[in-house]
Structures are given as C-alpha cells and as structure tokens.
Enzyme design. Structure first.
Site, PDB file in Angstrom:
ATOM      1  N   GLU A  32       0.754  -1.109   0.338  1.00  0.00           N
ATOM      2  CA  GLU A  32      -0.311  -0.402   0.072  1.00  0.00           C
ATOM      3  C   GLU A  32       0.994   1.412   0.099  1.00  0.00           C
ATOM      4  OE1 GLU A  32      -3.484   0.632   0.033  1.00  0.00           O
ATOM      5  OE2 GLU A  32      -3.843  -0.945   0.061  1.00  0.00           O
ATOM      6  N   VAL A  38      16.765   7.820   6.895  1.00  0.00           N
ATOM      7  CA  VAL A  38      17.877   7.864   7.335  1.00  0.00           C
ATOM      8  C   VAL A  38      17.759   8.170   8.668  1.00  0.00           C
ATOM      9  CG1 VAL A  38      20.289   8.404   6.882  1.00  0.00           C
ATOM     10  CG2 VAL A  38      19.002   8.187   5.234  1.00  0.00           C
ATOM     11  N   LYS A  39      18.533   7.733  10.057  1.00  0.00           N
ATOM     12  CA  LYS A  39      18.394   8.541  11.385  1.00  0.00           C
ATOM     13  C   LYS A  39      19.620   9.360  11.241  1.00  0.00           C
ATOM     14  CE  LYS A  39      18.443   5.158  14.933  1.00  0.00           C
ATOM     15  NZ  LYS A  39      16.777   5.408  15.346  1.00  0.00           N
ATOM     16  N   GLU A 133      17.358  -1.650   7.826  1.00  0.00           N
ATOM     17  CA  GLU A 133      16.650  -2.283   8.908  1.00  0.00           C
ATOM     18  C   GLU A 133      14.891  -1.771   7.926  1.00  0.00           C
ATOM     19  OE1 GLU A 133      14.729  -2.058  13.077  1.00  0.00           O
ATOM     20  OE2 GLU A 133      14.750  -0.961  11.751  1.00  0.00           O
ATOM     21  N   HIS A 149       3.754   5.738  19.587  1.00  0.00           N
ATOM     22  CA  HIS A 149       4.405   6.788  19.112  1.00  0.00           C
ATOM     23  C   HIS A 149       4.858   8.152  19.513  1.00  0.00           C
ATOM     24  CE1 HIS A 149       8.940   7.921  17.617  1.00  0.00           C
ATOM     25  NE2 HIS A 149       7.777   8.676  17.144  1.00  0.00           N
TER      26      HIS A 149
END
Length: 216
Positions: A32, A38-39, A133, A149
C-alpha cells in the site's frame, strides 16, 4: 550518511520493481505504501551511548543496524509475509536478522515484521555492504504504532498506566480487525476463483459447440 541514503535508494528500486511485477502477474498489489528515513547523526550518537559502544565509524557501522530504515505498509497480514519472502529471495540481499512481532507481539501490543538486511552499494571506487532495517506491517498495525509513538513522546516516555492499558486493548482490537479483514480477503479470492472457473467452463462449452457445428 550518503552511503545509507544510497542503500535506501537501492532497496526502494527493488521494491518498486517487485510491486509492479506482482501487480502484472497477479493483478493485485500487496504494498500500500513505502516510506523511508536515515537517522540523524544526533540520534545515532544517542543510540551508541545507550548501547555503550565505542565512538568510531567502524563501531557505528557494526552496532547501529537501523540507520537506514524502510517501512512497508500492506493491506493484509498475508501480504506482509509475501513481501518479506520477495525481499528474502533477492540474490544480492543478505538477511541478517528477522524479528516477527506479528506472531509474537511485544508486551505493549506492538506488531510488525522486522528485517535487518545487508545490501551492496556500488560507489565509484568501492562496494559498501550496508545495513538496512525494513519494517513490514498492516495499515491497522501502522496506525496503532504511530499513535503509540506520539503518546510515548508526549509523556516523555513515561505513559500513565491507564493509557498503557487502553493502548494494549487498542492493539488487540487492531489485531482482531486484521484477522477479520484477512478472512474477508480470502473469501473474496475464493469467490473470484470460482467465478473464473465457471467462466472457463462456459468458454470451453461454447468453443466445443462451435467446433461441432463447423465440423458438421
């Protein structure tokens, strides 16, 4: 940081190809939505400190495996596993770790399938094997995780017990919704398969009659 961005670009290209191919073959798209990030260097350093790891580039590369992150949202639980298998079957992708929080949800109710993969990124003078990840989840799981979160950071990571209980109940409701939607999905597929079989038999019968008329 550029290497991690390129790794995300590589995976996104693969996912778009797989998505289009699956749509062409099965007339159905299991994905979907795809998002990536990127951190930030600040976030990487905080995680490095939490893990008590050495402050060096080599240490970051080997100990922080979620610097490059991709999230894939699917409609159904079965799609999550389909997409996971498609990724695993890519010859140049090495799956380092797989955590199935769908079959074994976290204590707070969190559900998702996590893959840590390693993919080659081809630079002008070298090949960088980079960790990415990948989180694969349903729309219902993604909605719950997004809400959790927001609440988690709203209360500075100390969520009141009442809200924790309600979040767990909401996770169970999301799980039941996913199961119900999966059953409906399977029923629709069965009906469609039966209709296709009936149409095929009708076409065969018509062609057979035409053949007899022509031969007579």
């Amino acid at each position: 940081m550029m290497g991690y961005k390129f790794a995300i670009d590589e995976v996104n290209t693969k996912l778009n190809i797989l998505k289009e191919e699956f749509q062409y073959i099965h007339e159905y798209n299991p994905i979907e939505h795809i998002s990536s990030r990127v951190k930030t260097p600040e976030s990487i350093l905080k995680k490095l400190k939490r893990k008590n790891c050495e402050l060096s580039l080599d240490s970051i590369k080997e100990n922080i495996k979620d610097i490059a992150g991709i999230r894939i949202t699917c409609s159904f639980i079965s799609d999550v596993y389909k997409v996971s298998e498609m990724i695993k079957n890519q010859k140049d992708i090495t799956v380092i770790e797989c955590k199935d929080y769908i079959k074994n949800a976290k204590p707070n109710g969190y559900q998702s399938l996590h893959l840590i993969i390693k993919i080659p990124v081809f630079m002008t003078d070298r090949v960088e094997h980079t960790y990415v990840e990948i989180q694969i989840r349903t729309i219902a799981m993604d909605f719950w995780a997004s809400l959790e979160h927001k609440i988690y950071y709203k209360f500075n990571k100390e969520i009141p017990k009442r809200l924790t209980t309600e979040l767990k109940e909401a996770a169970m409701s999301a799980m039941e919704l996913d199961k119900k939607m999966e059953r409906l999905h399977e029923e629709v597929k069965m009906i469609k398969s039966t209709e296709n079989s009936t149409e095929h038999l009708m076409d065969y019968s018509i062609n057979e009659k035409l053949s007899l008329l022509i031969n007579s």
